[in-house]
Design a protein around this motif. Sequence first.
Motif, PDB file in Angstrom:
ATOM      1  N   GLU A  69       0.667  -1.281  -0.102  1.00  0.00           N
ATOM      2  CA  GLU A  69       0.327  -0.074  -0.002  1.00  0.00           C
ATOM      3  C   GLU A  69       1.005   1.419   0.082  1.00  0.00           C
ATOM      4  N   LYS A  72       2.226   1.782  -3.524  1.00  0.00           N
ATOM      5  CA  LYS A  72       1.049   2.273  -4.576  1.00  0.00           C
ATOM      6  C   LYS A  72       1.003   3.628  -4.254  1.00  0.00           C
ATOM      7  N   SER A  81      -0.584   6.830 -11.771  1.00  0.00           N
ATOM      8  CA  SER A  81      -1.691   6.188 -11.506  1.00  0.00           C
ATOM      9  C   SER A  81      -1.650   4.839 -12.046  1.00  0.00           C
ATOM     10  N   ALA A  84       0.425   2.660 -10.634  1.00  0.00           N
ATOM     11  CA  ALA A  84      -0.196   2.361  -9.322  1.00  0.00           C
ATOM     12  C   ALA A  84      -0.863   1.098  -9.302  1.00  0.00           C
ATOM     13  N   LEU A  87       0.518  -2.056 -10.067  1.00  0.00           N
ATOM     14  CA  LEU A  87       1.152  -2.722  -9.153  1.00  0.00           C
ATOM     15  C   LEU A  87       0.175  -3.436  -8.145  1.00  0.00           C
ATOM     16  N   ALA A  88      -0.964  -2.610  -7.928  1.00  0.00           N
ATOM     17  CA  ALA A  88      -1.870  -3.357  -7.116  1.00  0.00           C
ATOM     18  C   ALA A  88      -2.272  -4.619  -7.832  1.00  0.00           C
ATOM     19  N   TYR A  91       0.346  -7.299  -7.265  1.00  0.00           N
ATOM     20  CA  TYR A  91       0.567  -7.625  -5.807  1.00  0.00           C
ATOM     21  C   TYR A  91      -0.579  -8.716  -5.552  1.00  0.00           C
TER      22      TYR A  91
END
Length: 760
Positions: A69, A72, A81, A84, A87-88, A91
């Motif tokens: 978190e 991100k 963004s 991000a 990445l989320a 993950y």
Amino acid sequence: MEEDEDDQQSILDLVKELVNRLLSQNPKPPISNPNPNSPDFQNSLRYAIRILSSRLTPSIAPDAAAIAESIKRGLATQGKSSQALTLAELYNKFASKTGPGSINNKWAVLYLLKIISEDTKIAQNAPNSTLLLPNLGLNELDLSNESRISRDFKKREKGYDNGVLLVSKDPENLLEIAFREFVNLVKEENEVSEEVLVRDVLYVCQGIDGKYVKFDANVDGYVLSNSIKVPRGTRVMVRKLCELGWLFRKVKGYISESMDRFPAEDVGTVGQAFCAALQDELSDYYKLLAVLEAQAMNPIPLVSKSTSSSNYLSLRRLSVWFAEPTVKMRLMAVLVDKCRVLRGGAMAGAIHLHAQHGNPLVHEFMRSLLQHVCSPLFEMVRSWVLEGELEDIFAEFFVVGQPVKAESLWREGYRLHAGMLPSFISQPLAQRILRTGKSINFLRVCCDDRGWADTATEAAAAAGTTTRRGSLGYGETDALETLVVEAAKRIDKHLLDVMYTRYKFKEHCLAIKRYLLLGQGDFVQYLMDIVGQELSEPANTISSFQLAGLLESAIRSSNAQYDDPDILDRLRVKMLPHGTGDRGWDVFSLEYDARVPLDTVFTESVMARYLRIFNFLWKLRRVEHALIGAWKTMKPNCITSHSFTKLQHAVKLQLLSTLRQCQVLWNQMNHFVTNLQYYIMFEVLEVSWSNFSNEMEVAKDLDDLLAAHDKYLHSIVEKSLLGERSQSLYKSLFALFDLILRFRSHADRLCEGIYELQAR
């Protein structure tokens, strides 16, 4: 050894394979088969080995979701963004994979990637940097200093396990230049070095003027001279630190002044103990200053890499060292100001009030101080309640004694001094302490008794303490109260036993009731018969010795002769002060010699009240005796006497009419006196005596006994119409008594006239 070398070789091969894969996967440009001997491959290999062999420990808790978190949020803050979101998504896939072939310690992988990313950013911004892994997108960096980096790697190639991750180098020695500039700036702003100021502050905290910091009487404090050039912040800090010296000066001055005046009465043993307790605290304070002075000998380094490990003393470090001593010294200074005009128990009480504090440091410090201060006071209490000794040379104790006669020892010999009663001893406990020591002295002085010593020892054993000195101290109020309660209970009981058994208090009270309050009827009647003629004479012609002989005759002729000889020996005749015209009836009275220790109960004022009651009862008995005498001369057979037959009819009728009127009047007087006599003897004396006897049985100490006797005597005075509220009735009553006595006189004259007329 061969197995370890094989393991190390296999690990190295795995690292080489990892670097090879990363280099071959680099998108700009892809290298299908990187050469293991190329400089790029060697630099990347060294960088990877340094990362994997690093021993740096992270300072955050292992939480994979939290660190994901954080990464991100960082990308979103930088405006990336889309990265991000990517990445989320990655993950979520990474975290959902579990079972064989998955990574267990996912947090460690994320943390490693985060550190490498930050390292990459630092290398991009640096003017020169080591070569990083090519897949991190840094192949475009200028690597003209490759030979220097290679030499640096070769120097540290054997030190991979030292846990040092060096990512940049300062070729221009900018840090050293900055340090030199900072040194010059400090020298320009400070005319005096900080080491000198620290030593001056340490001198000041011992009450000694320093070289630049001196005591200024105008501002009543230690100040740094205005002529010295130092920054304003340094000047303010020196002033704050010197508060400790000002407080020390106050405390030390009080100790010196008090000890110089001792043994003055306004210092006393409690004041001396207070000074000793302060001196003990100052001894610990001196030890701290000795340690600080040793540290102050080391030079203060500038801000550098070795600063945190140096053992030196700066003004800021001094403020930390002085935090706790300042609190204690401020407390001691407050107590010094408060106790300057106090002594003894008042001083201990004032210090105790300051100990009621929520801060554990303050509370414990004050408790330790009070242990010393209250030691003399508690020793006085122990000595008083167990030995009856008032060891109070400087008038510090809340029990005060004064020289008095033996009969006044209990009532006036000792009292409480409210100003010297400390607040941690309650008023009821103080009263019990007073009575306990007073009982011991009463037994020793008035009763000539020594049994109280064993009783005091038993009390100390029952309370769980000893009779030795120092057995009680501050904070042991419960133990003190237990000791006082046990001692009071036993000594009071012993005192009452001595009064009842050895000195026969109850028997003497009954003797006073029988003789002074005229309860022994046959004795009173016989005494009145034989002293009547003597008391009818003028008071100045009556002999006290003759009356004493008549008293002895009355005793021998009545049941009083069977009483204890000691009681009869105390009964005596007393002639009141008289003036011209007074008769013996007006000045005659009986008195009872109480003697020590009974005179503590039967004081002069108490016996004066008994005398007043006796005079009233004696007058009442005299009136009764007079009416009986009148009856003897006026009885009805005198009226019908044959002597009247010889008289003339008119004279006879007149005499008979007068005698009948006298008989009617006598009957009314007799009825009044009989009822009054009954009321006094039964409703007043007997009822009051019964209540007094019951209260004597339940009395727990001599004070209870005195209170019961005072109540008994007050009841008799008030109910006998002798009190202040009955003065008008009392005067009317005595006027009636005088009328009855005048009636007796007139009746006697009438009878004498009749007899004279008959004789004619």
